[in-house]
Design an enzyme around this catalytic site. Structure first.
Site, PDB file in Angstrom:
ATOM      1  N   TRP A  34       0.832  -1.211   0.000  1.00  0.00           N
ATOM      2  CA  TRP A  34       0.000   0.000   0.000  1.00  0.00           C
ATOM      3  C   TRP A  34       0.856   1.246   0.000  1.00  0.00           C
ATOM      4  O   TRP A  34       0.561   2.211  -0.709  1.00  0.00           O
ATOM      5  CB  TRP A  34      -0.969   0.001   1.180  1.00  0.00           C
ATOM      6  CG  TRP A  34      -1.918  -1.156   1.165  1.00  0.00           C
ATOM      7  CD1 TRP A  34      -2.032  -2.139   2.107  1.00  0.00           C
ATOM      8  CD2 TRP A  34      -2.901  -1.476   0.149  1.00  0.00           C
ATOM      9  NE1 TRP A  34      -3.010  -3.037   1.743  1.00  0.00           N
ATOM     10  CE2 TRP A  34      -3.555  -2.656   0.548  1.00  0.00           C
ATOM     11  CE3 TRP A  34      -3.270  -0.874  -1.053  1.00  0.00           C
ATOM     12  CZ2 TRP A  34      -4.568  -3.251  -0.208  1.00  0.00           C
ATOM     13  CZ3 TRP A  34      -4.277  -1.459  -1.814  1.00  0.00           C
ATOM     14  CH2 TRP A  34      -4.914  -2.634  -1.391  1.00  0.00           C
ATOM     15  N   LYS A  94     -12.128  -1.891   6.717  1.00  0.00           N
ATOM     16  CA  LYS A  94     -11.303  -2.729   7.576  1.00  0.00           C
ATOM     17  C   LYS A  94     -11.801  -2.650   9.018  1.00  0.00           C
ATOM     18  O   LYS A  94     -12.113  -3.656   9.621  1.00  0.00           O
ATOM     19  CB  LYS A  94      -9.827  -2.304   7.500  1.00  0.00           C
ATOM     20  CG  LYS A  94      -9.259  -2.179   6.087  1.00  0.00           C
ATOM     21  CD  LYS A  94      -8.990  -3.514   5.448  1.00  0.00           C
ATOM     22  CE  LYS A  94      -8.679  -3.499   3.960  1.00  0.00           C
ATOM     23  NZ  LYS A  94      -7.776  -2.498   3.453  1.00  0.00           N
ATOM     24  N   ASP A 145      -1.888   6.724   6.006  1.00  0.00           N
ATOM     25  CA  ASP A 145      -2.895   5.752   5.617  1.00  0.00           C
ATOM     26  C   ASP A 145      -3.146   4.889   6.859  1.00  0.00           C
ATOM     27  O   ASP A 145      -2.289   4.114   7.265  1.00  0.00           O
ATOM     28  CB  ASP A 145      -2.353   4.910   4.450  1.00  0.00           C
ATOM     29  CG  ASP A 145      -3.319   3.812   4.022  1.00  0.00           C
ATOM     30  OD1 ASP A 145      -4.376   3.641   4.666  1.00  0.00           O
ATOM     31  OD2 ASP A 145      -3.010   3.121   3.029  1.00  0.00           O
TER      32      ASP A 145
END
Ligand SMILES: *Cc1c(COP(=O)(O)O)cnc(C)c1O
Length: 359
Positions: free
Chosen positions: A101, A192, A168
């Site tokens: 990511w 999530k 993030d």
């Protein structure tokens, strides 16, 4: 049979939230109408949006310097939107590369200004969080991925720097208290640890905006959404509503300190089950950087033949989503807020029974 959902995302949410969400689809607040068919500008829905924002502020202890936005496009759109709004040729974005990511965030930012990768753990297949690297002065921001969902590593302390952070936090937002004043911007895809897929939380410091020279398309400019309270266009009403219910649940269950204690107890149980088991290898992530949210583990060398039998045993016990990400292999047990300690115990018992059978 009760299911125990260890999926990395979309992921487990509290059971009462599913029930309230289902009811709101049938009849929202006794209106005789579904949440899905009312105007996003109705007082009933603007109350949802307001409550969601207040809960985010309250749980994270945000000061008035910050704005809370509910956007679309996933965390993946934030990879470029952050740089587009914060970075231009006059500045430089620092990035710490701790996994797939982070690497995607770096790639996207490079289109908008100079980017310096100040540290990376790529050479060791992202098994650790880099530490002790020099952070250059004069960065516009330092971007980090606080929890690496795929590799199972997590920052235990924020990097030591006076530079403001951009983070993030898709897979560990609301899992523990955060020193939000260290950040210019925090983003997280909801699916999530906060709600269903389809909404992305963005927390941005107002004074970090308006400094770049470029034209920013209206929909991609954070200031548009600040000015219109996340309702410039139709917001994702259902994901926002379910996220609001989840945040209510977090608050009712003691807030972020309580979540942290609960999550740490689950992670302790999970990692003990891995480390005490002769068939499993828990070194996918370095011990000191192990994620409290996503525990990655493997079979020991030479026993990879047991991959399918283990997953089968998991399924039989109602444990789903234990298969690892395709880029790492092995197994991954995600232990987000809504997961109970009892469910982790079920998986630990499966691991024990598995070893009795095959070791
Ligand atoms: C899942 C995930 C993403 C991608 O999120 P989308 O909302 O699917 O774009 C980004 N970063 C991290 C840390 C993730 O876990």
């Amino acid at each position: 049979m009760k299911k125990h959902n260890f999926s990395a995302g979309p992921a487990i949410l509290p059971q009462p939230v599913f029930e309230q969400a289902a009811e709101a689809v049938r009849d929202f607040n006794g209106m005789g109408l579904s949440l899905l068919e009312i105007s996003h500008r109705s007082p009933q829905f603007t109350a949802v949006l307001d409550e969601a924002q207040v809960l985010v502020r309250d749980l994270l202890g945000l000061s008035d310097a910050y704005e809370v936005l509910f956007l679309q496009g996933g965390a993946s759109s934030q990879f470029f939107m952050t740089a587009m709004n914060l970075l231009d040729e006059k500045g430089k974005g620092g990035y710490v590369d701790t996994g797939s990511w982070s690497a995607k965030a770096i790639k996207e930012a490079q289109a908008f200004g100079p980017v310096e990768v100040v540290a990376s753990s790529k050479a060791s297949n992202y098994n650790a969080i880099p530490k002790g690297y020099p952070i250059p002065d004069g960065l516009t921001y330092l971007h980090i991925t606080t929890n690496n969902t795929i590799f199972g590593t997590q920052y235990k302390a924020l990097p030591e720097t006076a530079t403001r952070l951009v983070a993030d936090m898709s897979s560990d937002i609301f899992s523990k208290p955060v020193d939000t004043e260290r950040f210019d911007l925090i983003y997280a895809g909801a699916q999530k640890n906060m709600g269903p897929a389809g909404v992305t939380l963005v927390i941005v410091r107002k004074d970090a905006l308006g400094k770049v020279g470029r034209h920013i398309p209206t929909m991609l400019d954070y200031r548009t959404h600040i000015k219109k309270g996340s309702s410039f266009n139709t917001p994702p009403v259902f994901p926002i509503y379910v996220s609001m219910l989840t945040l209510r649940w977090v608050k009712a269950n003691g807030g972020l300190k309580a979540m942290q204690a609960r999550n740490e107890a689950k992670a302790k149980l999970m990692y003990e089950a891995i480390d005490s088991n002769p068939l499993f290898d828990g070194t996918v992530a370095a011990a000191e950087d192990r994620s409290v949210m996503n525990a990655t583990f493997n079979l020991i060398e030479g026993r990879e033949d047991l991959f399918a039998p283990f997953l089968e045993l998991c399924e039989e016990a109602g444990c789903s989503g234990v298969k690892g990400h395709r880029s790492v292999g092995g197994f991954r047990a995600s232990l987000y807020n809504a997961m109970d300690l009892e469910s982790v115990q079920v998986l630990a018992d499966v691991m024990h029974a598995f070893t009795e059978k095959y070791a």
